[in-house]
Design a protein around this motif. Structure first.
Motif, PDB file in Angstrom:
ATOM      1  N   ALA A 115       0.850  -1.184   0.000  1.00 58.67           N
ATOM      2  CA  ALA A 115       0.000   0.000   0.000  1.00 58.67           C
ATOM      3  C   ALA A 115       0.891   1.241   0.000  1.00 58.67           C
ATOM      4  CB  ALA A 115      -0.920   0.003   1.231  1.00 58.67           C
ATOM      5  N   PRO A 116       0.329   2.420  -0.300  1.00 62.73           N
ATOM      6  CA  PRO A 116       1.124   3.658  -0.299  1.00 62.73           C
ATOM      7  C   PRO A 116       1.275   4.244   1.099  1.00 62.73           C
ATOM      8  CG  PRO A 116      -1.102   4.101  -1.064  1.00 62.73           C
ATOM      9  CD  PRO A 116      -1.025   2.635  -0.842  1.00 62.73           C
ATOM     10  N   TYR A 117       2.465   4.767   1.380  1.00 61.33           N
ATOM     11  CA  TYR A 117       2.775   5.337   2.696  1.00 61.33           C
ATOM     12  C   TYR A 117       3.548   6.640   2.541  1.00 61.33           C
ATOM     13  CZ  TYR A 117       1.591   0.736   4.591  1.00 61.33           C
ATOM     14  OH  TYR A 117       0.939  -0.422   4.919  1.00 61.33           O
ATOM     15  N   VAL A 118       3.410   7.481   3.558  1.00 59.35           N
ATOM     16  CA  VAL A 118       4.226   8.683   3.703  1.00 59.35           C
ATOM     17  C   VAL A 118       4.694   8.744   5.147  1.00 59.35           C
ATOM     18  CG1 VAL A 118       3.069   9.993   1.875  1.00 59.35           C
ATOM     19  CG2 VAL A 118       2.231  10.128   4.239  1.00 59.35           C
ATOM     20  N   ALA A 119       5.565   9.706   5.447  1.00 60.96           N
ATOM     21  CA  ALA A 119       6.011   9.909   6.817  1.00 60.96           C
ATOM     22  C   ALA A 119       4.870  10.477   7.655  1.00 60.96           C
ATOM     23  CB  ALA A 119       7.208  10.852   6.841  1.00 60.96           C
ATOM     24  N   ALA A 120       4.842  10.107   8.924  1.00 61.47           N
ATOM     25  CA  ALA A 120       3.831  10.643   9.828  1.00 61.47           C
ATOM     26  C   ALA A 120       3.921  12.166   9.848  1.00 61.47           C
ATOM     27  CB  ALA A 120       4.051  10.085  11.234  1.00 61.47           C
ATOM     28  N   GLY A 121       2.772  12.821   9.722  1.00 62.66           N
ATOM     29  CA  GLY A 121       2.726  14.274   9.653  1.00 62.66           C
ATOM     30  C   GLY A 121       2.663  14.799   8.238  1.00 62.66           C
ATOM     31  N   GLU A 122       2.939  13.925   7.254  1.00 65.09           N
ATOM     32  CA  GLU A 122       2.913  14.327   5.854  1.00 65.09           C
ATOM     33  C   GLU A 122       1.632  13.890   5.144  1.00 65.09           C
ATOM     34  OE1 GLU A 122       5.444  16.051   4.183  1.00 65.09           O
ATOM     35  OE2 GLU A 122       6.295  16.318   6.177  1.00 65.09           O
ATOM     36  N   GLU A 123       0.745  13.185   5.860  1.00 64.82           N
ATOM     37  CA  GLU A 123      -0.416  12.596   5.199  1.00 64.82           C
ATOM     38  C   GLU A 123      -1.426  13.632   4.715  1.00 64.82           C
ATOM     39  OE1 GLU A 123      -1.024  12.018   9.705  1.00 64.82           O
ATOM     40  OE2 GLU A 123       0.613  12.141   8.251  1.00 64.82           O
ATOM     41  N   SER A 124      -1.360  14.865   5.251  1.00 62.51           N
ATOM     42  CA  SER A 124      -2.328  15.890   4.837  1.00 62.51           C
ATOM     43  C   SER A 124      -1.877  16.654   3.597  1.00 62.51           C
ATOM     44  CB  SER A 124      -2.550  16.875   5.995  1.00 62.51           C
ATOM     45  OG  SER A 124      -1.336  17.511   6.354  1.00 62.51           O
ATOM     46  N   ARG A 125      -0.684  16.413   3.132  1.00 65.68           N
ATOM     47  CA  ARG A 125      -0.195  17.118   1.940  1.00 65.68           C
ATOM     48  C   ARG A 125      -0.967  16.664   0.713  1.00 65.68           C
ATOM     49  NH1 ARG A 125       6.249  17.187   1.496  1.00 65.68           N
ATOM     50  NH2 ARG A 125       5.575  18.273  -0.396  1.00 65.68           N
ATOM     51  N   THR A 126      -1.289  17.589  -0.146  1.00 64.26           N
ATOM     52  CA  THR A 126      -2.088  17.273  -1.340  1.00 64.26           C
ATOM     53  C   THR A 126      -1.270  16.545  -2.404  1.00 64.26           C
ATOM     54  OG1 THR A 126      -1.621  19.464  -2.242  1.00 64.26           O
ATOM     55  CG2 THR A 126      -3.647  19.200  -0.948  1.00 64.26           C
ATOM     56  N   SER A 127       0.028  16.711  -2.389  1.00 65.95           N
ATOM     57  CA  SER A 127       0.881  16.022  -3.365  1.00 65.95           C
ATOM     58  C   SER A 127       2.209  15.680  -2.723  1.00 65.95           C
ATOM     59  CB  SER A 127       1.108  16.896  -4.604  1.00 65.95           C
ATOM     60  OG  SER A 127       1.807  18.076  -4.257  1.00 65.95           O
ATOM     61  N   SER A 128       2.823  14.611  -3.199  1.00 63.85           N
ATOM     62  CA  SER A 128       4.111  14.167  -2.667  1.00 63.85           C
ATOM     63  C   SER A 128       5.002  13.706  -3.799  1.00 63.85           C
ATOM     64  CB  SER A 128       3.922  13.012  -1.673  1.00 63.85           C
ATOM     65  OG  SER A 128       3.185  13.403  -0.557  1.00 63.85           O
ATOM     66  N   THR A 129       6.301  13.818  -3.572  1.00 63.75           N
ATOM     67  CA  THR A 129       7.259  13.192  -4.466  1.00 63.75           C
ATOM     68  C   THR A 129       7.156  11.683  -4.279  1.00 63.75           C
ATOM     69  OG1 THR A 129       8.781  15.061  -4.298  1.00 63.75           O
ATOM     70  CG2 THR A 129       9.703  12.950  -5.015  1.00 63.75           C
ATOM     71  N   TRP A 130       7.159  10.948  -5.384  1.00 59.39           N
ATOM     72  CA  TRP A 130       7.060   9.499  -5.286  1.00 59.39           C
ATOM     73  C   TRP A 130       8.424   8.854  -5.438  1.00 59.39           C
ATOM     74  CZ3 TRP A 130       3.141   6.054  -4.205  1.00 59.39           C
ATOM     75  CH2 TRP A 130       1.874   6.631  -4.019  1.00 59.39           C
ATOM     76  N   LEU A 131       8.691   7.871  -4.599  1.00 55.22           N
ATOM     77  CA  LEU A 131       9.928   7.103  -4.645  1.00 55.22           C
ATOM     78  C   LEU A 131       9.626   5.732  -5.231  1.00 55.22           C
ATOM     79  CD1 LEU A 131      10.104   9.213  -2.234  1.00 55.22           C
ATOM     80  CD2 LEU A 131      11.844   7.727  -1.272  1.00 55.22           C
ATOM     81  N   GLY A 132      10.587   5.186  -5.968  1.00 53.17           N
ATOM     82  CA  GLY A 132      10.395   3.865  -6.571  1.00 53.17           C
ATOM     83  C   GLY A 132      11.612   2.989  -6.387  1.00 53.17           C
ATOM     84  N   LEU A 133      11.519   1.789  -6.914  1.00 50.00           N
ATOM     85  CA  LEU A 133      12.621   0.841  -6.832  1.00 50.00           C
ATOM     86  C   LEU A 133      13.522   0.957  -8.050  1.00 50.00           C
ATOM     87  CD1 LEU A 133      10.816  -2.374  -5.532  1.00 50.00           C
ATOM     88  CD2 LEU A 133      12.519  -1.027  -4.303  1.00 50.00           C
ATOM     89  N   ASP A 134      14.794   0.758  -7.813  1.00 49.55           N
ATOM     90  CA  ASP A 134      15.777   0.765  -8.891  1.00 49.55           C
ATOM     91  C   ASP A 134      15.504  -0.381  -9.871  1.00 49.55           C
ATOM     92  OD1 ASP A 134      18.605   1.848  -9.709  1.00 49.55           O
ATOM     93  OD2 ASP A 134      18.786  -0.338  -9.728  1.00 49.55           O
ATOM     94  N   ASP A 135      15.949  -0.218 -11.101  1.00 49.57           N
ATOM     95  CA  ASP A 135      15.719  -1.240 -12.127  1.00 49.57           C
ATOM     96  C   ASP A 135      16.403  -2.570 -11.808  1.00 49.57           C
ATOM     97  OD1 ASP A 135      14.188   0.515 -13.587  1.00 49.57           O
ATOM     98  OD2 ASP A 135      15.835   1.148 -14.899  1.00 49.57           O
ATOM     99  N   SER A 136      17.372  -2.549 -10.891  1.00 48.72           N
ATOM    100  CA  SER A 136      18.047  -3.794 -10.523  1.00 48.72           C
ATOM    101  C   SER A 136      17.144  -4.720  -9.717  1.00 48.72           C
ATOM    102  CB  SER A 136      19.314  -3.491  -9.716  1.00 48.72           C
ATOM    103  OG  SER A 136      18.986  -2.829  -8.501  1.00 48.72           O
ATOM    104  N   VAL A 137      16.056  -4.178  -9.178  1.00 44.86           N
ATOM    105  CA  VAL A 137      15.093  -4.988  -8.424  1.00 44.86           C
ATOM    106  C   VAL A 137      13.996  -5.443  -9.380  1.00 44.86           C
ATOM    107  CG1 VAL A 137      13.513  -5.066  -6.475  1.00 44.86           C
ATOM    108  CG2 VAL A 137      15.574  -3.638  -6.353  1.00 44.86           C
TER     109      VAL A 137
END
Length: 244
Positions: A115-137
């Motif tokens: 599921a999608p997660y953010v840091a506690a306290g950041e959940e009210s932000r309307t937009s976030s930078t998304w992090l992903g997995l490297d192509d080696s995975v």
């Protein structure tokens, strides 16, 4: 049958000798299996698994196992690369995968939700930078889902899920993480439902030749019984998660 050079077996005799040799081999195998099966669990057992599964599920299970069987020496190979049980690089493996190898004994332990997660306290932000997995995975389902949602993770890619969770925890952005790992972390907050397309079966694998070895069987049984518990199944499936 008697000949000038002495006695030689007939065709029927040769068949009897071959069958006797085969029977002797079966008896020896059975005796070895009984001895190994009845022996007290002792000696080294090498287990391979991923960093997130060890951190989120297996560490506590293996700790309890060591208390019950102190004569077993655990060797844990934590890696996102698959070790070959056929070549005896490990005795057991606990890994998420779609199709386990047919040559191994495979026990399905459950289904892992993400599921999608953010840091506690950041959940009210309307937009976030998304992090992903490297192509080696190798996780094509994750890449396909992110592309289908128009999510751009080109700014942040990390080659382990544990590293991904660490970056999210420190406010780097949002990411899809295993529920069993992230739900237990008070520094992470779930911001959406588990994604069905990313659910993966969790398997416990063992080589057929080792299934009756007492020390391997003890570790295999301990892991299987612990993960079959409803509380662990709920964590794997994301049913024990946070409200959002």
């Amino acid at each position: 049958m008697r000949e000038r050079s002495g006695y030689v077996p007939t065709a029927a005799g040769e068949r009897m000798m071959a069958e006797a040799a085969e029977m002797e081999g079966r008896i020896q195998t059975l005796e070895r299996d009984v001895i190994e099966g009845d022996a007290a669990p002792a000696g080294p057992v090498r287990l391979t698994t991923t960093d997130t599964l060890f951190d989120g599920v297996l560490a506590s299970i293996l700790g309890a196992l060591r208390q019950r069987h102190p004569a077993i020496t655990l060797e844990v190979a934590i890696s996102n690369e698959t070790y070959s049980l056929s070549r005896r690089q490990a005795d057991l493996a606990v890994r998420p995968m779609t199709n386990p190898p047919e040559a191994l004994i495979a026990q399905r332990l459950g289904r892992i939700a993400m599921a999608p997660y953010v840091a506690a306290g950041e959940e009210s932000r309307t937009s976030s930078t998304w992090l992903g997995l490297d192509d080696s995975v190798y996780f094509p389902a994750l890449s396909a889902w992110m592309q289908s949602q128009g999510i751009d993770d080109s700014g942040w890619r990390i080659d382990t899920l544990l590293g991904l969770a660490s970056a999210v925890r420190r406010g780097a952005g949002a990411a899809l993480l295993p529920c069993y790992l992230a739900d237990a972390d008070p520094a992470l907050v779930r911001i959406g439902e588990p994604v069905p397309e990313l659910a993966t079966d969790l398997w416990l694998l063992v080589h057929p030749d080792l299934r009756r070895v007492a020390r391997v069987r003890a570790v295999r049984d301990a892991i299987g019984h612990a993960i079959e518990a409803e509380t662990v199944q709920a964590r794997l499936a994301g049913r024990a998660g946070q409200a959002f």
